[in-house]
Design an enzyme around this catalytic site. Structure first.
Site, short mmCIF file in Angstrom:
data_model
loop_
_atom_site.label_atom_id
_atom_site.label_comp_id
_atom_site.label_asym_id
_atom_site.label_seq_id
_atom_site.Cartn_x
_atom_site.Cartn_y
_atom_site.Cartn_z
N SER A 45 0.75 -1.14 0.05
CA SER A 45 -0.01 0.01 0.16
C SER A 45 1.03 1.18 -0.15
O SER A 45 0.46 2.41 -0.38
CB SER A 45 -0.87 0.02 1.29
OG SER A 45 -0.15 0.05 2.43
N HIS A 46 2.15 1.00 0.34
CA HIS A 46 2.94 2.33 0.54
C HIS A 46 4.13 2.22 -0.54
O HIS A 46 5.18 2.87 -0.21
CB HIS A 46 3.17 2.92 1.61
CG HIS A 46 1.99 3.40 2.25
ND1 HIS A 46 1.08 2.40 2.89
CD2 HIS A 46 1.65 4.48 2.57
CE1 HIS A 46 0.12 2.97 3.51
NE2 HIS A 46 0.15 4.69 3.14
N ARG A 50 2.22 3.81 -4.88
CA ARG A 50 2.19 5.28 -4.51
C ARG A 50 2.69 6.31 -5.63
O ARG A 50 2.61 7.56 -5.30
CB ARG A 50 2.67 5.49 -3.25
CG ARG A 50 1.95 4.81 -2.26
CD ARG A 50 0.56 5.64 -1.70
NE ARG A 50 -0.10 5.06 -0.65
CZ ARG A 50 -1.10 5.51 -0.19
NH1 ARG A 50 -2.02 6.39 -0.76
NH2 ARG A 50 -2.00 4.96 0.59
N THR A 158 -6.30 8.60 8.24
CA THR A 158 -6.08 7.28 8.79
C THR A 158 -4.97 7.15 9.92
O THR A 158 -4.57 6.02 10.34
CB THR A 158 -5.63 6.35 7.44
OG1 THR A 158 -4.89 7.29 6.74
CG2 THR A 158 -7.02 6.15 6.78
N ASP A 176 3.54 -0.74 13.06
CA ASP A 176 3.29 0.43 12.46
C ASP A 176 1.94 0.20 11.84
O ASP A 176 1.57 -0.73 11.05
CB ASP A 176 4.38 0.34 11.14
CG ASP A 176 3.95 1.56 10.25
OD1 ASP A 176 2.98 2.51 10.56
OD2 ASP A 176 4.38 1.40 9.05
N ASP A 186 -4.65 0.38 1.12
CA ASP A 186 -5.40 -0.93 0.82
C ASP A 186 -6.63 -0.93 0.47
O ASP A 186 -7.17 -2.12 -0.43
CB ASP A 186 -5.01 -1.69 2.45
CG ASP A 186 -3.74 -2.28 2.40
OD1 ASP A 186 -3.08 -2.66 1.65
OD2 ASP A 186 -3.29 -1.93 3.80
N LYS A 229 -12.19 2.83 20.65
CA LYS A 229 -10.62 3.11 21.12
C LYS A 229 -9.64 3.24 20.11
O LYS A 229 -9.09 4.30 20.57
CB LYS A 229 -10.35 1.58 21.70
CG LYS A 229 -11.22 1.12 22.88
CD LYS A 229 -10.88 -0.39 23.47
CE LYS A 229 -11.51 -0.36 24.59
NZ LYS A 229 -11.02 -1.93 25.18
N ARG A 301 3.44 -15.17 15.51
CA ARG A 301 3.94 -14.05 14.63
C ARG A 301 3.91 -12.62 15.27
O ARG A 301 2.82 -12.20 15.73
CB ARG A 301 3.00 -13.96 13.45
CG ARG A 301 3.15 -12.46 12.61
CD ARG A 301 2.36 -12.58 11.44
NE ARG A 301 2.19 -11.34 10.79
CZ ARG A 301 1.46 -11.04 9.94
NH1 ARG A 301 0.43 -11.55 9.30
NH2 ARG A 301 1.54 -9.65 9.26
N LEU A 302 5.08 -12.12 15.63
CA LEU A 302 5.13 -10.62 16.29
C LEU A 302 4.99 -9.58 15.06
O LEU A 302 5.47 -10.04 13.96
CB LEU A 302 6.58 -10.54 16.97
CG LEU A 302 6.83 -11.45 18.21
CD1 LEU A 302 8.06 -11.16 18.79
CD2 LEU A 302 5.71 -11.29 19.18
N PRO A 303 4.57 -8.48 15.33
CA PRO A 303 4.59 -7.20 14.41
C PRO A 303 6.06 -7.36 13.78
O PRO A 303 6.95 -7.24 14.64
CB PRO A 303 4.02 -6.37 15.20
CG PRO A 303 4.13 -6.67 16.75
CD PRO A 303 4.23 -8.11 16.81
N ARG A 306 6.65 -10.63 9.79
CA ARG A 306 6.16 -10.66 8.09
C ARG A 306 7.15 -9.62 7.19
O ARG A 306 7.61 -10.47 6.02
CB ARG A 306 4.91 -10.19 7.81
CG ARG A 306 4.39 -10.60 6.27
CD ARG A 306 2.84 -9.70 6.17
NE ARG A 306 3.19 -8.29 6.24
CZ ARG A 306 3.46 -7.25 5.48
NH1 ARG A 306 3.49 -7.64 4.28
NH2 ARG A 306 3.48 -5.88 5.74
#
Ligand code: NDP
Ligand code: PYC
Length: 336
Positions: A45-46, A50, A158, A176, A186, A229, A301-303, A306
Site C-alpha cells: 500500500s506504500h 504510490r 487514517t 506500524d 489498501d 478506542k 507472529r510478532l509485528p 512478516r
C-alpha cells in the site's frame, strides 16, 4: 506475471522517476529509498503503488519537491521543523542527527514537523532509531477519510502510529499501524483488484455499512479500528501531530484546487528515547523476557516478522513486482 528487480535497481529507477517528476536529487533519492523499502518488505500500500500519487501532487503544484526544510533547535529536548510544503521524509532526514544526539544527551527528544507531506509507511522512519539502540514513537495525521466513533462525517485521517524498540540481537521489534480499520492505500488496492473489505471497515456515501471498497472511496468513509478506542488513538494523532507541531488537522487538508494531488500537507511528531536511562538499565534483557513469554503464550507472529521475512527473500531473489507495475515504472522513467 511477477518479475523481480534488484533492490538497488528499484531505488535507481524510482529516483529517476521522482527527479523527472520535479524533485531535487536529494529528495528523489530519499523518497525512492523509502518506497523501494516498502515494496521490498511487502508493504504494497506504500510501495510503487504510490508513484502516481507523488507525481500528481508534484505536477499539480500542491507540493514542492525541491524545497529545503528549516530545522529549529528550540529546547534541549525539542526540535521543530517547517517542511515548507515539501515532503516529510526529507524533513525527518534534515533533523535526524540532531534528534539522536539530543536523545542520547537528555534521555528523550521530540521532533515536531509541520507543513510537510507524509505519504509513506512509518516503520522506515522508526526502525533505524532502534537499530541505533533507541526507542522511537512516531505519530502522523493525514487527510480526512475516517468517521469518528458515533460521528456522521469523515474528520480524522487514517492517522498511523509507528513504534520501534531495539532487541538484544537481531531485528528491532516494530509495529506500524493505521488508526483506521484499514489503510486507505489498501482500500484502493482492494478496489483495483476487485476484493471486498471485511465487514465493519467502512461506510458508503449515505453512511450505511459497506464492504465495497469503491463505495468507501466514492464519497464514503473508513471507520476507526476497535470502535471508540481506535477513534481516541486517531484523536491523539491529530493532537500530538497537528496541534503540537502547528500543522493542519486532517480535516483542514484540501487539495481540491490541485487535480491529481494525493499527498496530505499535515504534521508528524517523533519521540526518541534512550532506553538505557531506565531504572534497571537492562531494557534489552527485559524486552527478551517479554518476547519469550509472548512466544510461549502462542503468539508465533510478532509485528514485523512478516516484513523482515519478505525483506530477506527480496534481498536474495529481487523485489517482486507485477509485470504491469514494472512496465509502468519503465514508461514513466523514460517518457515519450
Ligand atoms: P497492518 O494492519 O497491515 O499491520 C499493522 C501492524 O500489525 C504491522 O506492524 C504488522 O506487522 C502487524 N501485524 C499484522 N498482522 C499481524 C498478526 N497477525 N500478528 C501480529 N502482528 C501483525 O497495517 P495498516 O493497514 O494499519 O497500515 C499499513 C501501512 O499504512 C502502515 O505502514 C502505515 O504506516 C501506513 N499508513 C500511512 C499513513 C500516512 O499518513 N503516511 C496513513 C495510514 C497508514 P508486519 O509489518 O510484519 O506485517
Ligand atoms: O494509506 O491511509 C493511507 C495513507 C494516507 C496517507 C498516506 N497513506
Amino acid at each position: 506475471m511477477t518479475v523481480r528487480i534488484p533492490f538497488d535497481g528499484l531505488v535507481t529507477l524510482l529516483a529517476e522517476i521522482f527527479r523527472q517528476g520535479g524533485c531535487s536529487t536529494d529528495v528523489a533519492d530519499i523518497i525512492a529509498q523509502n518506497m523501494a523499502a516498502a515494496e521490498r518488505d511487502g508493504a504494497r500500500s506504500h510501495g510503487v503503488f504510490r508513484v502516481p500519487g507523488y507525481l500528481g501532487s508534484l505536477a499539480s503544484g500542491w507540493v514542492d519537491g525541491k524545497v529545503d526544510p528549516v530545522v529549529e533547535d528550540v529546547a534541549p529536548g525539542f526540535i521543530r521543523v517547517d517542511g515548507r510544503n515539501g515532503f516529510a521524509l526529507p524533513a525527518i532526514a534534515a533533523a535526524r542527527a540532531q534528534l539522536v544526539a539530543k536523545a542520547r544527551t537528555n534521555g528523550i527528544a521530540l521532533l515536531a514537523i509541520r507543513n510537510a507531506h507524509h505519504f509513506s509507511a512509518l516503520w522506515p522512519d522508526v526502525e533505524p532509531f532502534a537499530r541505533e539502540g533507541l526507542v522511537a514513537i512516531e505519530m502522523v495525521n493525514s487527510m480526512a477519510s475516517v468517521v469518528p466513533h458515533g460521528g456522521n462525517r469523515k474528520l480524522y485521517g487514517t492517522n498511523p502510529l509507528g513504534f520501534a524498540a531495539p532487541r538484544r540481537v537481531g531485528d528491532p521489534l516494530v509495529f506500524d499501524q493505521a488508526s483506521s480499520a484499514i489503510a486507505n492505500g489498501d482500500v484502493q488496492i482492494a478496489a483495483r483488484e476487485g476484493h471486498h473489505l471485511p465487514p465493519g471497515f467502512g461506510v458508503d456515501a449515505s453512511g450505511a455499512p459497506t464492504t465495497d471498497p469503491r463505495a468507501v472511496l466514492d464519497g464514503g468513509a473508513l471507520l476507526p479500528f476497535g470502535g471508540y478506542k481506535g477513534s481516541s488513538i486517531a484523536m491523539m494523532m491529530e493532537i500530538m501531530a497537528a496541534a503540537l507541531a502547528g500543522g493542519n488537522f486532517s480535516f483542514e487538508v484540501d487539495f481540491r484546487q490541485h487535480p491529481g494531488a494525493a499527498t496530505p500537507n499535515s504534521a508528524q511528531t517523533l519521540i526518541v528515547i534512550d532506553p538505557n536511562m531506565g531504572a534497571r538499565g537492562d531494557f534489552a534483557a527485559r524486552l527478551e523476557v517479554l518476547v519469550d513469554e509472548l512466544r510461549a503464550a502462542g503468539q508465533d507472529r510478532l509485528p514485523g516478522d512478516r516484513r523482515y521475512a519478505n525483506r530477506r527473500e527480496a534481498m536474495t531473489l529481487g523485489v517482486p513486482l507485477s509485470s504491469a507495475e514494472m512496465a509502468y515504472l519503465q514508461k514513466v522513467a523514460r517518457p515519450g
